[in-house]
Design an enzyme around this catalytic site. Structure first.
Site, PDB file in Angstrom:
ATOM      1  N   ASP A   1      10.714 -11.317  -3.320  1.00  0.00           N
ATOM      2  CA  ASP A   1       9.454 -10.595  -2.598  1.00  0.00           C
ATOM      3  C   ASP A   1       9.805 -10.531  -0.861  1.00  0.00           C
ATOM      4  O   ASP A   1      11.108 -11.258  -0.502  1.00  0.00           O
ATOM      5  CB  ASP A   1       9.051 -12.636  -1.654  1.00  0.00           C
ATOM      6  CG  ASP A   1       8.015 -13.480  -1.594  1.00  0.00           C
ATOM      7  OD1 ASP A   1       7.907 -11.941  -0.665  1.00  0.00           O
ATOM      8  OD2 ASP A   1       6.941 -13.581  -2.208  1.00  0.00           O
TER       9      ASP A   1
ATOM     10  N   ALA B   1       3.178  -4.463  -1.523  1.00  0.00           N
ATOM     11  CA  ALA B   1       3.023  -4.109   0.243  1.00  0.00           C
ATOM     12  C   ALA B   1       1.496  -5.180  -0.293  1.00  0.00           C
ATOM     13  O   ALA B   1       1.606  -5.471  -1.271  1.00  0.00           O
ATOM     14  CB  ALA B   1       2.221  -2.896  -0.152  1.00  0.00           C
TER      15      ALA B   1
ATOM     16  N   SER C   1       0.899   6.183   4.589  1.00  0.00           N
ATOM     17  CA  SER C   1      -0.357   5.878   4.367  1.00  0.00           C
ATOM     18  C   SER C   1      -1.274   6.750   5.325  1.00  0.00           C
ATOM     19  O   SER C   1      -1.338   6.399   6.491  1.00  0.00           O
ATOM     20  CB  SER C   1      -1.403   4.575   3.850  1.00  0.00           C
ATOM     21  OG  SER C   1      -2.653   4.944   3.956  1.00  0.00           O
TER      22      SER C   1
ATOM     23  N   GLU D   1      -4.185   6.334   5.694  1.00  0.00           N
ATOM     24  CA  GLU D   1      -5.052   5.050   6.358  1.00  0.00           C
ATOM     25  C   GLU D   1      -4.625   5.484   7.756  1.00  0.00           C
ATOM     26  O   GLU D   1      -5.050   4.930   8.652  1.00  0.00           O
ATOM     27  CB  GLU D   1      -4.960   4.069   6.260  1.00  0.00           C
ATOM     28  CG  GLU D   1      -5.641   3.225   5.294  1.00  0.00           C
ATOM     29  CD  GLU D   1      -7.606   3.133   5.422  1.00  0.00           C
ATOM     30  OE1 GLU D   1      -7.502   2.634   6.574  1.00  0.00           O
ATOM     31  OE2 GLU D   1      -8.117   3.545   5.253  1.00  0.00           O
TER      32      GLU D   1
ATOM     33  N   TYR E   1      -5.063  -2.649   7.926  1.00  0.00           N
ATOM     34  CA  TYR E   1      -3.754  -1.970   7.694  1.00  0.00           C
ATOM     35  C   TYR E   1      -3.432  -1.098   7.883  1.00  0.00           C
ATOM     36  O   TYR E   1      -1.953  -0.622   8.174  1.00  0.00           O
ATOM     37  CB  TYR E   1      -4.058  -2.026   5.679  1.00  0.00           C
ATOM     38  CG  TYR E   1      -3.796  -1.533   4.951  1.00  0.00           C
ATOM     39  CD1 TYR E   1      -3.369  -1.508   4.200  1.00  0.00           C
ATOM     40  CD2 TYR E   1      -3.924   0.124   4.949  1.00  0.00           C
ATOM     41  CE1 TYR E   1      -2.005  -1.068   3.077  1.00  0.00           C
ATOM     42  CE2 TYR E   1      -2.719   0.856   4.068  1.00  0.00           C
ATOM     43  CZ  TYR E   1      -2.260   0.618   3.140  1.00  0.00           C
ATOM     44  OH  TYR E   1      -1.637   1.509   2.528  1.00  0.00           O
TER      45      TYR E   1
ATOM     46  N   HIS F   1      -4.707   8.121  -3.562  1.00  0.00           N
ATOM     47  CA  HIS F   1      -3.781   8.342  -5.753  1.00  0.00           C
ATOM     48  C   HIS F   1      -3.679   7.201  -6.446  1.00  0.00           C
ATOM     49  O   HIS F   1      -4.230   6.609  -5.760  1.00  0.00           O
ATOM     50  CB  HIS F   1      -2.175   9.351  -5.539  1.00  0.00           C
ATOM     51  CG  HIS F   1      -1.208   7.930  -4.875  1.00  0.00           C
ATOM     52  ND1 HIS F   1      -0.673   7.940  -3.363  1.00  0.00           N
ATOM     53  CD2 HIS F   1      -0.449   7.008  -5.107  1.00  0.00           C
ATOM     54  CE1 HIS F   1      -0.545   7.255  -3.093  1.00  0.00           C
ATOM     55  NE2 HIS F   1      -0.081   6.616  -4.385  1.00  0.00           N
TER      56      HIS F   1
END
Ligand code: NAP
Ligand code: G4F
Length: 411
Positions: free
Chosen positions: A75, A99, A142, A144, A166, A196
């Site tokens: 974890d 994630a 990312s 993002e 995020y 992707h």
């Protein structure tokens, strides 16, 4: 699939390569394991998955009897779990694909997103620093992070302008990685991976949401048409439409299988880097801790943008996915030009059938802040590390729809 505790794993004899991949129940982690089994024959691979009441091992079920792969409880939000991993397995590579990966949920679970995607990365870096500084670390960054973009296409020089918790969490992790790389000489990298996809993609992400629902609708249409008496044409039937949010958003979509190859190249830059081939030649294509130190110390390890360099709207993805399933549709907007009333309707023999709505807009799927457009410029990784993705947009859509069609047939 059988899952072990980390202290129960079987390690190779001293000197054998150990690679740890987290998030193996997900899309990228499972593809990474497949890639490593095929391309790094000397490695023992350990996959990390968190314990759940009901397991979700669909993406790794094919690894059940793979002797070089072991699945362990892991974890990312528990620093003890990270330390135990570093202490027992002492991996040569730690590839982190675990994630909170769903952007839309990051507003609802902002703290958990930060904990998983940022604070835990700090824990990984600290554990590496203390227990095995030569371990190479990859964290999944990312596009993002670019968020509200100021230049298109985006390359490595684009500033971080995240639009979601995020995106912010990934940008923070990137900063931590750079700090640990520069402060302690740790080989830690974070690629800017653009979207992707593939048949293992979670069904909430827009591409897979579309492909699974296209297949459902295809079955509904087939059932409706098959129930009509021979020679009778009727459109007195409906399907349950797909409900989407912002279909004007544009994404740069690649195949996840191409991306894991990019990740491995980023983790072995001295082997793949065309301008530093001397390293690979001198070390026989294998790194040594001394070379790593020199390579990182000289600032030669870099984060790279990975993308197809082409983008499409969600609307394009919808049209193409229906086309692959053999269904023609057409986009319609009402006279007042209101985007929320836009719909994609069934077309029969070139004639639209307005009552058979295939896709409609549901504002519930709009986000508090949107990243309207993303398109990468991956020329650096292509030129420097020889990355050469194989699958283009149309092939990707076809691969996903075909896979979902075959799943239905199996049921
Ligand atoms: P994914 O399919 O959602 O996989 C995420 C994985 O993380 C799952 O296996 C999940 O396990 C695991 N996980 C979540 N929380 C965890 C925790 N606390 N401890 C251990 N494992 C945990 O995502 P993906 O598409 O493969 O993406 C992989 C990584 O790349 C993520 O970091 C994502 O943010 C990043 N990324 C993805 C893309 C993309 O387009 N796919 C693009 C850029 C970056 P469960 O199955 O138990 O939930
Ligand atoms: O498929 P999405 O949820 O992916 P998003 O938000 O681009 O994030 C993915 O790619 C990132 C890389 O850029 C990763 F870092 C991240 O982990 C993840 O893998 O949404 C894509 C676009 C968005 O603009 C969204 O608003 O599709 C739009 N969209 C429109 N209708 C929808 C929907 N997205 C979803 N999930 N569901 C819809 O109904």
């Amino acid at each position: 699939m059988k899952i072990k505790n980390i202290q129960d794993i079987t390690l190779p004899p001293s000197g054998g390569m150990v690679i740890f991949v987290s998030g193996v129940t997900g899309q990228d982690g499972s593809h990474m394991v497949d890639y490593l089994l095929k391309n790094v024959p000397e490695a023992t691979i350990i996959g990390g998955a968190r314990r759940l009441s009901v397991d979700n091992h669909d993406n790794i079920v094919h690894l059940e009897h793979e002797p070089r792969f072991q699945l362990v409880n892991f974890d990312l939000t528990d620093s003890h779990s990270i330390y135990k991993l570093m202490e027992y397995a002492k991996p040569d590579y730690f590839i982190n694909f675990a994630a909170q990966s769903f952007v839309a949920s990051s507003w609802d679970f902002a703290r958990q997103t930060w904990q998983t995607n940022s604070t835990s990365i700090l824990d990984c870096l600290e554990a590496i620093k203390r227990l095995k500084p030569s371990c190479r670390f990859y964290n999944a960054g990312s596009s993002e992070e670019f968020g509200n973009v100021i230049v298109t296409p985006q390359n490595e020089t684009h500033p971080p302008r995240p639009r979601s918790p995020y995106g912010a969490s990934k940008a923070a992790a990137r900063t931590l990685i750079k700090v640990y790389r520069e402060s302690y000489g740790i080989y830690a990298v974070q690629g800017w991976l653009f979207n992707h996809e593939g048949p293992r993609r979670g069904k909430e992400f827009v591409t897979r949401k579309i492909t699974t629902n296209v297949v459902r609708i295809k079955n509904e249409i087939d059932a409706a048409l098959n129930s009509l008496p021979d020679g009778v044409a009727s459109f007195d039937w409906k399907v349950t439409p797909i409900e989407l949010g912002n279909i004007d958003a544009c994404r740069d979509w690649s195949d996840a299988e191409d991306m894991v190859d990019a990740v491995w190249r980023m983790l072995n830059q001295e082997v793949y880097n065309s301008s530093h081939l001397g390293y690979a030649t001198l070390t026989g294509g294998r790194f040594t801790p001394e070379w790593t130190k020199l390579y990182v110390g000289q600032g030669m390890v870099k984060d790279y943008v990975c993308s197809s360099d082409v983008n499409h709207s969600i609307r394009d993805f919808v049209t193409e996915a229906f086309k692959v399933a053999g269904i023609e549709g057409r986009w319609f907007i009402n006279m007042k030009n209101e985007p929320l009333s836009e719909r994609f309707v069934y077309v029969d023999g070139g004639i639209p059938v307005p009552d058979v709505v295939l896709v409609r807009i549901n504002p519930q799927f709009y986000r508090p802040a949107e990243v309207e457009t993303l398109r990468g410029d991956s020329s650096a990784i292509r030129k420097e590390l020889g990355w050469n993705p194989k699958t283009n947009f149309n092939e990707l859509v076809k691969k996903m729809v075909t896979s979902d069609l075959s799943q239905v047939k199996k049921v």
